[in-house]
Design an enzyme around this catalytic site. Structure first.
Site, mmCIF file in Angstrom:
data_model
loop_
_atom_site.group_PDB
_atom_site.id
_atom_site.type_symbol
_atom_site.label_atom_id
_atom_site.label_comp_id
_atom_site.label_asym_id
_atom_site.label_seq_id
_atom_site.Cartn_x
_atom_site.Cartn_y
_atom_site.Cartn_z
ATOM 1 N N SER A 131 0.842 -1.184 0.000
ATOM 2 C CA SER A 131 0.000 0.000 0.000
ATOM 3 C C SER A 131 0.881 1.239 0.000
ATOM 4 O O SER A 131 1.990 1.230 0.556
ATOM 5 C CB SER A 131 -0.843 -0.044 1.277
ATOM 6 O OG SER A 131 -1.271 1.236 1.637
ATOM 7 N N TYR A 156 -2.125 -0.343 10.478
ATOM 8 C CA TYR A 156 -2.346 -0.961 9.164
ATOM 9 C C TYR A 156 -1.135 -0.720 8.265
ATOM 10 O O TYR A 156 -0.573 -1.646 7.673
ATOM 11 C CB TYR A 156 -3.622 -0.384 8.515
ATOM 12 C CG TYR A 156 -3.657 -0.575 7.022
ATOM 13 C CD1 TYR A 156 -3.941 -1.822 6.474
ATOM 14 C CD2 TYR A 156 -3.371 0.479 6.148
ATOM 15 C CE1 TYR A 156 -3.936 -2.015 5.100
ATOM 16 C CE2 TYR A 156 -3.362 0.295 4.783
ATOM 17 C CZ TYR A 156 -3.645 -0.952 4.257
ATOM 18 O OH TYR A 156 -3.624 -1.135 2.889
ATOM 19 N N LYS A 160 1.993 -3.250 6.563
ATOM 20 C CA LYS A 160 2.425 -3.309 5.152
ATOM 21 C C LYS A 160 3.936 -3.088 5.051
ATOM 22 O O LYS A 160 4.602 -3.733 4.248
ATOM 23 C CB LYS A 160 1.646 -2.302 4.304
ATOM 24 C CG LYS A 160 0.170 -2.636 4.166
ATOM 25 C CD LYS A 160 -0.045 -3.978 3.471
ATOM 26 C CE LYS A 160 -1.499 -4.397 3.397
ATOM 27 N NZ LYS A 160 -1.701 -5.735 2.838
HETATM 28 C C1 UD1 Z 1 -5.666 4.073 3.110
HETATM 29 C C2 UD1 Z 1 -4.290 3.875 2.510
HETATM 30 C C3 UD1 Z 1 -4.377 3.014 1.273
HETATM 31 C C4 UD1 Z 1 -5.113 1.725 1.608
HETATM 32 C C5 UD1 Z 1 -6.475 2.030 2.181
HETATM 33 C C6 UD1 Z 1 -7.159 0.771 2.617
HETATM 34 C C7 UD1 Z 1 -3.073 5.952 2.952
HETATM 35 C C8 UD1 Z 1 -2.434 7.142 2.364
HETATM 36 N N1 UD1 Z 1 -3.723 5.155 2.104
HETATM 37 O O1 UD1 Z 1 -6.403 4.796 2.222
HETATM 38 O O2 UD1 Z 1 -3.086 2.714 0.829
HETATM 39 O O3 UD1 Z 1 -5.257 0.952 0.444
HETATM 40 O O4 UD1 Z 1 -6.312 2.835 3.321
HETATM 41 O O5 UD1 Z 1 -8.373 1.061 3.212
HETATM 42 O O6 UD1 Z 1 -3.007 5.714 4.146
HETATM 43 N N2 UD1 Z 1 -12.510 10.450 3.719
HETATM 44 C C9 UD1 Z 1 -13.459 11.369 4.102
HETATM 45 N N3 UD1 Z 1 -14.645 10.912 4.580
HETATM 46 C C10 UD1 Z 1 -14.939 9.572 4.692
HETATM 47 C C11 UD1 Z 1 -13.968 8.641 4.286
HETATM 48 C C12 UD1 Z 1 -12.766 9.116 3.812
HETATM 49 O O7 UD1 Z 1 -13.241 12.575 4.026
HETATM 50 O O8 UD1 Z 1 -16.020 9.229 5.159
HETATM 51 C C13 UD1 Z 1 -11.245 10.941 3.207
HETATM 52 C C14 UD1 Z 1 -10.053 10.491 4.034
HETATM 53 O O9 UD1 Z 1 -9.767 11.391 5.055
HETATM 54 C C15 UD1 Z 1 -8.968 10.477 2.967
HETATM 55 C C16 UD1 Z 1 -9.704 10.107 1.678
HETATM 56 O O10 UD1 Z 1 -11.081 10.374 1.930
HETATM 57 O O11 UD1 Z 1 -8.424 11.746 2.805
HETATM 58 C C17 UD1 Z 1 -9.557 8.652 1.313
HETATM 59 O O12 UD1 Z 1 -9.836 7.875 2.460
HETATM 60 P P1 UD1 Z 1 -10.023 6.295 2.387
HETATM 61 O O13 UD1 Z 1 -10.897 5.948 1.240
HETATM 62 O O14 UD1 Z 1 -10.412 5.819 3.731
HETATM 63 O O15 UD1 Z 1 -8.586 5.775 1.991
HETATM 64 P P2 UD1 Z 1 -7.156 6.109 2.653
HETATM 65 O O16 UD1 Z 1 -7.276 6.226 4.116
HETATM 66 O O17 UD1 Z 1 -6.526 7.202 1.877
#
Ligand code: UD1
Length: 346
Positions: A131, A156, A160
């Site tokens: 990841s 998590y 990785k």
């Molecule tokens: C993280 C990991 C990624 C992994 C994934 C698995 C990092 C940089 N990336 O993804 O490698 O494959 O987890 O689950 O750590 N968000 C909102 N509201 C929500 C949900 C998410 O604003 O309800 C925002 C989060 O703050 C983030 C973005 O959307 O900025 C993406 O979030 P998410 O889809 O959870 O993935 P990551 O945490 O980036």
């Protein structure tokens, strides 16, 4: 493409990326595919969906990979296993912050067991789901495969980082064993047919299923986790990549290993599009392609979040002759098509 009748074992084959990879394997190669999945975070229905898309049935072994004895018994019966693609793992950043031991146990014990099986059954080709979270908060963007890791922002992400070391060290110790570490950025979207996609159990943690479930009325409102970061609109930046592009890269990585094209015993590739997209831009794309307003509000930052990350994907493009086919709008429209399909399926 590949033209044999040996078997590729896919752990976590009923999961989101595993199932899309099985679809590509069945469509692009002649390999037999055997999945191992105990449905701890997925559903057996996925195999019906795979069959609807490919016309092929996939055998699944319902085994907990953390149980070495059961794993040995099940995989000992697989005919001519020549490669393993290891997806099975827990992957929720917030859940791992709340329950680190769950993540250390499940993600590490399963990896060690699966490598023991590789040794025992002389399986020489191995692909590990890593990841972009291994990079942590970095100084310089985009990240290349050589970018130094910072401290992991979540347990998590730490599993990785550890997983990559375990695979690399094991590979060094076994002369015939070859491995590829694939660092996924943010896999989103669904199969273009709309018949397979992400299927979160309970309330989703990830952005795109949260968006589609909000639009479908299953969830009331999306919260954007922070708009006060040092980014162009204050929300976090990620490199969203279509799950079918990720799946296609696995088939290419497998070819690369099996055809002995790799230059190192362990090769590492960034799987991203190279484009950084903010949370608010992702919402904007969804609203545009589905022609609807999304109910969302700005909320506080989420613990464990990296501020901004996107890939330099030059190396993977060159080495695996891979190019992402889908853009952000395709990701959002396919995710929505899948959400609508799920409603019709019920
Ligand atoms: C993280 C990991 C990624 C992994 C994934 C698995 C990092 C940089 N990336 O993804 O490698 O494959 O987890 O689950 O750590 N968000 C909102 N509201 C929500 C949900 C998410 O604003 O309800 C925002 C989060 O703050 C983030 C973005 O959307 O900025 C993406 O979030 P998410 O889809 O959870 O993935 P990551 O945490 O980036």
């Amino acid at each position: 493409m590949l033209n044999q009748n040996s078997t590729i074992i896919v752990t976590g084959g009923a999961g989101y990326i595993g199932s899309h990879t099985i679809i590509e394997l069945l469509q692009q190669t002649n390999y037999n595919v055997v999945s191992i999945d105990n449905f701890s975070n997925s559903t057996a229905k996925t195999f019906e969906r795979i069959e609807a898309i490919t016309g092929k049935q996939v055998k699944n072994l319902n085994v907990d990979i953390c149980n070495l004895e059961a794993l040995e018994l099940a995989l000992g019966k697989v005919k001519d296993p020549i490669g393993i693609i290891h997806f099975a793992a827990f992957k929720s950043v917030p859940q791992s912050v709340g329950d680190p031991l769950l993540y250390y146990h499940n993600n590490i014990a399963s990896l060690v067991n699966i490598l023991k099986i590789c040794k025992k059954l002389s399986i020489a080709n191995f692909i590990f789901s890593s990841s972009c979270s291994v990079y942590g908060n970095v100084e310089k963007l985009p990240v290349t495969e050589q970018t130094q890791f910072s401290v992991a922002e979540s347990p998590y992400a730490h599993t990785k980082q550890m997983g990559e070391d375990i695979v690399t060290n094991f590979t060094k110790s076994e002369s015939k064993f070859k491995s590829v570490l694939l660092r996924y950025f943010n896999p989103v979207g669904a199969h273009p047919s709309g018949f397979n996609g992400e299927y979160p159990r309970g309330r989703p943690d990830n952005l795109v299923p949260y968006i589609t479930q909000t639009a479908a009325g299953i969830l009331q409102k999306l919260t954007v986790f922070g708009d006060d970061y040092d980014t162009r609109d204050g929300s976090c930046i990620r490199d969203y990549i279509h799950v079918s592009d990720i799946a296609d890269a696995h088939v290419r990585a497998l070819n690369y290993l099996i055809e002995n094209k790799q230059k190192k015993a362990t090769s590492v590739f960034n799987l991203g599009t190279g484009v950084g997209v903010s949370v608010l831009e992702a919402i904007g794309s969804f609203e545009k392609v589905t022609r609807q307003k999304l109910n969302y509000e700005i909320g506080p930052r989420r613990p464990g979040d990296v501020i901004s990350i996107y890939a330099n994907n030059d190396f993977v493009k060159k080495e695996l002759d891979w190019t992402p086919k889908y853009n952000l709008d395709d990701m959002m429209s396919s995710a929505w098509k899948w959400q609508v399909h799920l409603k019709d399926e019920q």
